[in-house]
Design a protein around this motif. Structure first.
Motif, short mmCIF file in Angstrom:
data_model
loop_
_atom_site.label_atom_id
_atom_site.label_comp_id
_atom_site.label_asym_id
_atom_site.label_seq_id
_atom_site.Cartn_x
_atom_site.Cartn_y
_atom_site.Cartn_z
N ILE A 26 0.90 -1.25 -0.03
CA ILE A 26 0.14 -0.03 0.04
C ILE A 26 0.89 1.32 0.00
N GLY A 27 1.70 1.20 0.79
CA GLY A 27 2.88 2.30 0.80
C GLY A 27 3.38 2.73 -0.44
N ARG A 28 3.57 1.51 -1.20
CA ARG A 28 4.46 1.79 -2.68
C ARG A 28 3.36 2.14 -3.87
N ARG A 29 2.09 1.31 -3.62
CA ARG A 29 1.15 1.69 -4.83
C ARG A 29 -0.21 1.75 -4.15
N PRO A 30 -0.68 2.74 -3.61
CA PRO A 30 -1.86 3.26 -3.05
C PRO A 30 -2.99 3.20 -3.89
N ALA A 31 -2.67 3.91 -5.09
CA ALA A 31 -3.77 4.05 -6.17
C ALA A 31 -4.40 2.75 -6.44
N VAL A 32 -3.48 1.76 -6.69
CA VAL A 32 -3.91 0.43 -7.00
C VAL A 32 -4.96 -0.21 -5.95
N PHE A 33 -4.46 -0.11 -4.89
CA PHE A 33 -5.27 -0.72 -3.82
C PHE A 33 -6.94 0.04 -3.77
N ALA A 34 -6.72 1.60 -3.87
CA ALA A 34 -7.66 2.41 -3.60
C ALA A 34 -8.96 1.89 -4.91
N VAL A 35 -8.16 1.83 -6.20
CA VAL A 35 -9.14 1.55 -7.18
C VAL A 35 -9.61 0.22 -7.24
#
Length: 716
Positions: free
Chosen positions: A371-380
């Motif tokens: 999540i720290g590296r790719r928060p946008a992926v998790f949010a989407v």
């Protein structure tokens, strides 16, 4: 700080706290009245007097007391399914006379006539009128007597009987809920014992919450009865079942919150090389930190449940006191009794393996780093999943068929099925149209009313008007073609029948009553209550979150996430029960109750994660590092608490009652979505994406640069 003071006081004087609790619990359990004395299945007691169905009931009580009570259909058929012979028909009619002459307490009349025989010649439906409303004690006691006497008198005749109708349905519903309470309690205890034992590897921790919450349940039940006595209200039969799952579910959550932070602190001390007995310091620290979270969580739940007090439906408003008392009592327990017991147990709490050691390579540490590296992926991804489920919510369709929600082998359901094979389904619960004139009522003036009602499509039959003894009122009984609890019948009574009745007798008051009319009013008021309760609860929770987090955008994010989770949960319920299992509808109370549970409990998990996010942000960590630290440390707590709570509510699906199964599945799915997707992934992702704006106007200390490729830093 208040919570630090409470923690230090409790840990310093644990035996005094435990003694005070024991004395208070014994006093409440011994001297409080029984909640059963204030529990009723009589839905009429929960309706405002302004409802047309309530006005009709009042007219019936005044002018037709012998006909306005609870009713029943005693269905008589041959055991072999053959048509009734002339001798069988006479035996059935004689049964009515015999039961009438028996003068059964609580029964006003048992009537049978040639019109009681079905057109196909296979059944006779004897009309039973009780002295009271469904759910009244004397009515509840009379139902089994009627059933037993009828069975005995038909013994050896080749005939069998079954009693259905609103009185019998209520008795069977109460029995089903009593059985449900036992199933729920056993399943809940098994879930808590098993999961806590596996998570903490300690039999002491596995057993402790069950014992403590069991005592709190007894206290809450007594306090609710005291409030019912003081403020003169009654509660519905569903309250006890809901109290069990709320207390064991929410109570275990609060205990798990404290256990995880307490264990984390002990592990940090061990890693730092502390050799002294640090249990008390760790417990004071943990109770202080978790106390703020638990208090805020409890307050949001209390506010959500308090919003029910604004509803006009008594079945909703009377849920509020018990639920508020339950959560408040559990809050006090979490801040006082639980830390006191933990203090007394000391190192034995984690027997036999101790608190263990932190591992930097846990699944949640990996998720936090991702999540720290790719928060946008998790949010989407999480957002799309919730939106996909939410899309099914538009297909929600309610049902008011309380009989259909009972198990298929319920006596009243079996008798209704038999009745429906030979009579119109509406014969189960006819609609009553009352006419009241200011003076003597001209019988001829009723002809237009009868004609208008007869011409309404969906009406099976209209009985001749029956005048009152004083000649000022009349009763017209209308039998619908469809199930009186179906949406089709509700629409029929709400529209064409009431339209045909109102104004049909100029100069007189005309009101429509009966069970179908009652549910028409309930449906209309429920819609109004929902429009009021939903936004009030949401605004109140948003204010609490804003005060807790001292931010503007963060509470808005959290509330939007919870709202989306609620809609997704309702969509999942629709997907399973309407599309998957083919139900005709979902219990009418599910959306508003589901909303309150999912919003309140989902906010619990959000508060825990958001508090940790804010704590690390204020400590100087970047939003991305704060997210991975919070997920690594507190997501396991949320996951464990959510798993326990979800399975606790899932126990409702074992009761055999459709409405409790829908509620249990709905809350279980909602909690699972909140505990495994929303709180540990979506909220941290949004905080990392929105960065410092998420916490505005809060400020942080000097930024700590840990680098994205490092493991989450566990703060001291």
């Amino acid at each position: 700080m208040m919570f630090a003071y409470i923690a230090r006081t409790v840990v310093a004087h644990p035996w005094r706290v435990i003694a005070a609790w024991v004395v208070a619990a014994i006093a409440v359990i011994l001297f409080a009245p029984s909640l059963d004395d204030y529990t009723t299945g009589n839905q009429q007691t929960f309706l405002p007097s302004s409802f047309e169905s309530s006005e009709a009931q009042a007219v019936g009580n005044q002018y037709f007391p012998s006909l306005s009570g609870a009713t029943g259909s005693l269905v008589v058929v041959r055991a072999d399914g053959a048509p009734l012979s002339p001798a069988d028909q006479q035996t059935a009619l004689n049964l009515a006379t015999s039961l009438q002459n028996s003068a059964i307490p609580g029964v006003l009349s048992v009537q049978g006539s040639p019109t009681s025989l079905s057109a196909d010649g296979k059944a006779a439906a004897l009309q039973v009128v009780f002295a009271g409303q469904p759910g009244d004690d004397q009515v509840n006691e009379a139902v089994p007597v009627v059933r037993n006497d009828a069975e005995q008198q038909l013994s050896g005749t080749g005939l069998v009987s079954g009693l259905t109708g609103n009185a019998a349905i209520q008795v069977d519903t109460t029995a089903a809920y009593d059985n449900a309470d036992k199933v729920i309690t056993i399943a809940t205890v098994i879930v808590i014992l098993t999961l806590l034992g596996l998570i903490f590897r300690s039999p002491v921790i596995a057993v402790l919450p069950v014992l403590v919450i069991g005592v709190v349940l007894a206290v809450v039940t007594g306090l609710t009865a005291v409030l019912a006595d003081l403020f003169d209200f009654q509660v519905s039969t569903s309250l006890q079942s809901i109290l069990v799952v709320v207390l064991f579910g929410v109570g275990t959550d609060y205990i798990v919150f404290l256990l995880f932070r307490y264990r984390e602190r002990l592990r940090q001390q061990a890693a730092a090389g502390c050799t002294a007995d640090t249990h008390r310091e760790a417990l004071v620290f943990s109770t202080d930190v978790v106390g703020r979270v638990v208090a805020s969580s409890a307050l949001t739940v209390i506010v959500a449940f308090a919003a029910l007090l604004l509803a006009k439906l008594g079945s909703l408003t009377t849920l509020a006191p018990g639920l508020i008392v339950a959560v408040a009592a559990m809050l006090v327990t979490a801040l006082t009794l639980i830390p006191a017991v933990f203090t007394v147990l000391g190192r034995h709490l984690f027997w036999p393996l101790g608190p263990g050691h932190d591992s930097p390579h846990t699944p949640f540490a990996a998720i936090g780093a991702a999540i720290g590296r790719r928060p946008a992926v998790f949010a989407v991804v999480i957002g799309l999943v919730l939106i996909a489920l939410a899309s099914f919510a538009s297909g929600y369709k309610s049902t008011y068929n309380t009989l259909g929600e009972l198990p298929a082998d319920t006596p009243s359901q079996q008798a209704f099925d038999t009745l429906g094979k030979s009579f119109p389904a509406g014969a189960l619960s006819p609609t009553q149209v009352y006419v009241v004139a200011p003076g003597p009522l001209d019988p001829a003036s009723l002809t237009p009313l009868v004609t208008a009602l007869t011409q309404v499509p969906g009406v099976s039959s209209v009985a001749p008007p029956r005048p009152s003894q004083d000649g000022r009122a009349a009763l017209v009984t209308v039998v619908l073609a469809d199930d009186p609890y179906s949406n089709t019948s509700l629409d029929l009574v709400e529209g064409p029948i009431r339209d045909a009745a109102h104004g049909a007798v100029p100069g007189s008051e005309v009101v429509v009553g009966g069970q179908t009319s009652t549910f028409v009013d309930v449906r209309a008021q429920l819609a109004a209550d929902t429009r009021l309760v939903f936004p009030v609860a949401a605004v109140a929770i948003a204010l609490i979150l804003a005060l807790l987090l001292l931010a503007v955008l963060a509470p808005i994010n959290l509330l939007v996430c919870v709202a989306l989770t609620f809609v997704a949960t309702l969509g999942a319920v629709v997907l399973l029960f309407l599309h998957g299992l083919g139900y005709d509808g979902i219990d009418f109370s599910i959306p508003i109750v589901l909303y309150l549970f999912v919003v309140a409990i989902g906010t619990d998990y959000n508060i825990l994660l958001a508090s940790r996010l804010r704590e690390e942000f204020r400590n100087g960590y970047s939003p991305r590092d704060a997210a991975r630290i919070a997920v690594a440390n507190d997501a396991p707590t949320v996951a464990a608490a959510g798993l326990i709570l979800a399975l606790t509510f899932a126990s409702l699906t074992l009761t055999g009652l459709a409405n409790l199964a829908e509620l249990g599945f709905g809350v279980a799915i909602g909690v699972a979505l909140a505990a495994f997707a929303m709180a540990p992934m979506l909220v941290p992702s949004l905080s990392a994406l929105e960065r410092r704006a998420f916490w505005w106007p809060s400020r942080q200390k000097a930024v700590v640069d840990t680098g994205d490729d490092r493991e989450p830093v566990v703060p001291r």
